[in-house]
Write an enzyme that holds these catalytic residues in place. Structure first.
Site, PDB file in Angstrom:
ATOM      1  N   ASP A 533      28.777   3.207  81.780  1.00 28.49           N
ATOM      2  CA  ASP A 533      27.556   3.752  81.408  1.00 28.49           C
ATOM      3  C   ASP A 533      26.972   2.182  81.785  1.00 28.49           C
ATOM      4  O   ASP A 533      26.532   1.814  80.868  1.00 28.49           O
ATOM      5  CB  ASP A 533      27.237   4.740  80.624  1.00 28.49           C
ATOM      6  CG  ASP A 533      25.155   4.480  80.674  1.00 28.49           C
ATOM      7  OD1 ASP A 533      24.544   3.816  82.390  1.00 28.49           O
ATOM      8  OD2 ASP A 533      24.795   5.842  79.960  1.00 28.49           O
ATOM      9  N   HIS A 534      25.658   1.735  83.052  1.00 30.86           N
ATOM     10  CA  HIS A 534      25.419   0.721  83.087  1.00 30.86           C
ATOM     11  C   HIS A 534      24.533  -0.026  81.716  1.00 30.86           C
ATOM     12  O   HIS A 534      23.861  -0.895  81.481  1.00 30.86           O
ATOM     13  CB  HIS A 534      25.996   0.331  83.927  1.00 30.86           C
ATOM     14  CG  HIS A 534      26.022  -1.475  84.370  1.00 30.86           C
ATOM     15  ND1 HIS A 534      26.204  -2.212  83.541  1.00 30.86           N
ATOM     16  CD2 HIS A 534      25.920  -1.698  85.988  1.00 30.86           C
ATOM     17  CE1 HIS A 534      26.339  -3.623  83.970  1.00 30.86           C
ATOM     18  NE2 HIS A 534      25.930  -3.820  85.852  1.00 30.86           N
ATOM     19  N   ARG A 535      23.570   1.399  81.869  1.00 32.77           N
ATOM     20  CA  ARG A 535      22.688   1.107  81.122  1.00 32.77           C
ATOM     21  C   ARG A 535      23.088   0.786  79.695  1.00 32.77           C
ATOM     22  O   ARG A 535      21.647  -0.172  79.008  1.00 32.77           O
ATOM     23  CB  ARG A 535      22.061   2.332  80.645  1.00 32.77           C
ATOM     24  CG  ARG A 535      21.127   2.984  82.033  1.00 32.77           C
ATOM     25  CD  ARG A 535      20.540   4.590  82.476  1.00 32.77           C
ATOM     26  NE  ARG A 535      21.922   4.980  81.619  1.00 32.77           N
ATOM     27  CZ  ARG A 535      21.366   6.666  80.950  1.00 32.77           C
ATOM     28  NH1 ARG A 535      20.050   6.561  80.732  1.00 32.77           N
ATOM     29  NH2 ARG A 535      21.892   7.377  80.868  1.00 32.77           N
TER      30      ARG A 535
END
Ligand code: CAO
Length: 561
Positions: A533-535
């Site tokens: 999850d790139h967040r």
């Protein structure tokens, strides 16, 4: 062997509840607590577990029937003396199995201080009293997630109005108010894990003030203190996070909740919520025509029809829907309904894919030495009666990498405001079963030996394929491994099992030429893919995690460090 008729247990007063699934067939051998039926009313859906083990000899109900407490479900052929065995195991396994196997929960036991009307009409008076409303017997479920608060502080509620909605993997249910009165404090919030006896709210109730009422008031005070952080949370924030949660759980087509959805209270039963999730409908956009503007199935149908008529851009958060094609026009077709599990998986995948910005990195781990070691251990594994596949090594290496890279062992809070770091390492493993994809969770992987992991993963995979996993065995994962290694392929992009933040995909090992500085050497290379999850995780975090993981697999002595 004796034959026993298994009957519908106490449904909390529910009458004429619809059978929506019969989980067994004549001839099936069931274990105690295996699901026999799924029932659904407009308030709750629930599974009826087998009170004991045995063989199904006849079935008295079918899908669509209406059943009530005491109706015969089926006949079970049980081994002589299984009663004693069952009650012995009940006695051992504390309240969970006790209530799960209990045919008639003590709904009228006034001594538990739960939702009972303490004192009832014994000593009517006009004085007000405060009652703490607690989660009632929920069929042995522990740590069931609160997915909705249906009331807020200051609300006037009537007896039977829904206070909260609970949802586990097996069932969702509304907890009704046991009294008419005013909600003076909410003691629980969306996302909390609730079990029997968990305090929900305090209510000011008109009427009797008796000795037992006084006792209830006293016990309510410490509960309020214990839950102080919950009630201390500012109301607007709680509403916003409830709305965000609602949107996350009911809207799979929308990446962000529409402003109108913020804080909007949604009244709908579990069956309607489930249907909404399956269709990706944001319930806050649907108008309810039931009592107290409750959304009923017909409202959903009307909403879907209206969407279908609306211009394409209006549907699915601006994404044009997939056209409805009559495939039979082009040749013979066969339409098979999807299983419940398939539909749930589809909804979860879609939700994760749309909500989480996925990035996938690829790497090959040199497992030549690991494979040599595994081969050397084959005989010992056979003696121990376990199969030592690459999976236990992957679990062990992933656990060590998760410990060393705490962000991978975290989850983003539902409101996106904080990261929840977990101090435990529970890893899910995707298991392909005839009914669909299931992800049992192995607990405390970092504390277990390779043999224990081999044994436990095989046991959970077997239970998954036989549909015998309990909800608790599929919850609490921090990270997931999806191994397609025994099937094939050189790489794939796995979808994160949100709210986890990463997933490891494992493909088929292949011998590849690897340059060692002097020449090409044949090495056993295991293709791995890591979606994150790139967040939460950036490319550098992922590179470090992945490199460490591959190093541990290349030299398993590192697992000892
Ligand atoms: N490369 C080559 N061979 C592999 C391998 C790999 N990466 N991983 C396992 N194998 C081999 C095993 O060693 C075993 O061979 P031997 O019998 O010769 O030892 C064989 O494949 C079968 O392994 P298995 O499948 O019985 O056991 P496992 O521990 O590897 O996997 C499980 C267990 C439950 C993960 C697996 O059976 C499964 O269901 N995989 C599917 C997961 C899935 O569907 N993921 C997709 C999710 S998204 O759609």
């Amino acid at each position: 062997m004796t034959k026993e008729t298994i009957k519908i247990p106490d449904l909390g007063g529910g009458e004429g509840v619809e059978v929506i699934e019969v989980c067994v067939a004549v001839g099936d051998v069931v274990e105690q607590e295996d699901s026999l039926l799924v029932l659904e009313s407009d308030k709750a859906s629930m599974e009826v577990p087998a009170p004991k083990s045995g063989k199904v000899v006849s079935i008295a109900v079918s899908v669509g029937d209406s059943v009530s407490e005491g109706d015969a479900i089926l006949e079970l052929e049980v081994a002589e003396g299984s009663d004693e065995a069952a009650s012995e195991s009940e006695a051992e396994s504390a309240p969970e199995s006790e209530s799960a196997s209990e045919q008639t929960p003590a709904a009228d036991d006034d001594t538990d201080g739960g939702n009972d009307r303490a004192g009832d009409a014994q000593s009517e008076s006009t004085a007000e009293r405060t009652e703490t409303v607690k989660v009632p017997d929920v069929g042995g479920g522990e740590g069931i997630e609160v997915i909705e608060l249906c009331v807020a502080e200051g609300d006037e509620v009537s007896e039977g109005d829904s206070l909260i909605v609970l949802e586990s993997d097996k069932a969702s249910m509304e907890v009704p108010a046991p009294f008419t009165g005013v909600v003076s404090a909410m003691l629980i919030k969306v996302g909390d894990a609730a079990s029997e006896g968990t305090a929900i709210a305090e209510m000011r109730v008109a009427g009797a003030t008796s000795a037992s009422d006084a006792k209830v008031e006293q016990t309510a005070q410490p509960a309020e203190k214990a839950d102080a952080p919950v009630s201390a949370e500012p109301e607007p924030k709680r509403e916003a996070s409830a709305a965000a949660r609602e949107s996350a759980s009911t809207s799979v087509n929308s990446t962000s909740p529409a402003p109108a959805a913020q804080g909007k209270q949604v009244y709908a039963g579990p069956a309607v919520r489930k249907l909404a999730r399956e269709f990706g409908i944001d319930l806050s956009k649907v108008s309810g025509t039931g009592p107290r503007k409750r959304i009923v199935k017909e409202d959903l149908h009307a909403y879907v029809k209206q969407l279908a008529k609306a211009p394409a851009a209006a549907a699915g958060g601006g994404i044009a829907p997939i056209p409805d094609v009559d495939f039979a026009k082009f040749g013979e077709v066969d339409i098979q309904p999807l299983s419940k599990l398939d539909k749930l998986t589809a909804a979860n995948m879609h939700r994760s894919w749309l909500n989480l910005p996925h990035v996938t990195q690829f790497d090959d781990a040199d497992v030549t030495e690991l494979e040599d070691f595994r081969r050397e251990m084959k005989k010992e594994a056979e003696q121990r009666g376990v199969k030592l596949t690459p999976l236990p090594f992957l679990l062990k290496a992933a656990a060590a990498a998760l410990r060393a890279n705490a962000k991978f062992n975290a989850s983003l809070s539902a409101d996106g405001e904080s990261l929840v770091y977990k101090h435990y390492v529970h890893i899910g493993m995707a298991v392909d079963t005839p009914a669909g994809l299931v992800v049992p969770v192995i607990r405390d992987v970092d504390k277990k030996s390779l043999w224990e992991l081999a044994e436990e993963s095989a046991e959970l995979a077997k239970k998954a394929r036989e549909r015998k996993l309990k909800p608790a065995e599929m919850q609490g994962g921090c990270f997931t491994i999806s191994s397609l290694g025994s099937i094939g392929g050189t790489g794939f992009t796995p979808i994160i099992n949100a709210p986890e933040v990463a997933i490891l995909g494992v493909s088929k090992l292949a011998v590849k030429p690897v340059w060692d500085g002097d020449g090409f050497q044949p090495r056993k290379m295991l293709p791995l893919s890591l979606s994150y999850d790139h967040r939460v995780i950036n490319g550098a975090d992922a590179g470090k995690f992945f490199t460490e993981l591959a190093q541990m697999l290349a030299d398993i002595r590192r697992l000892l460090l």
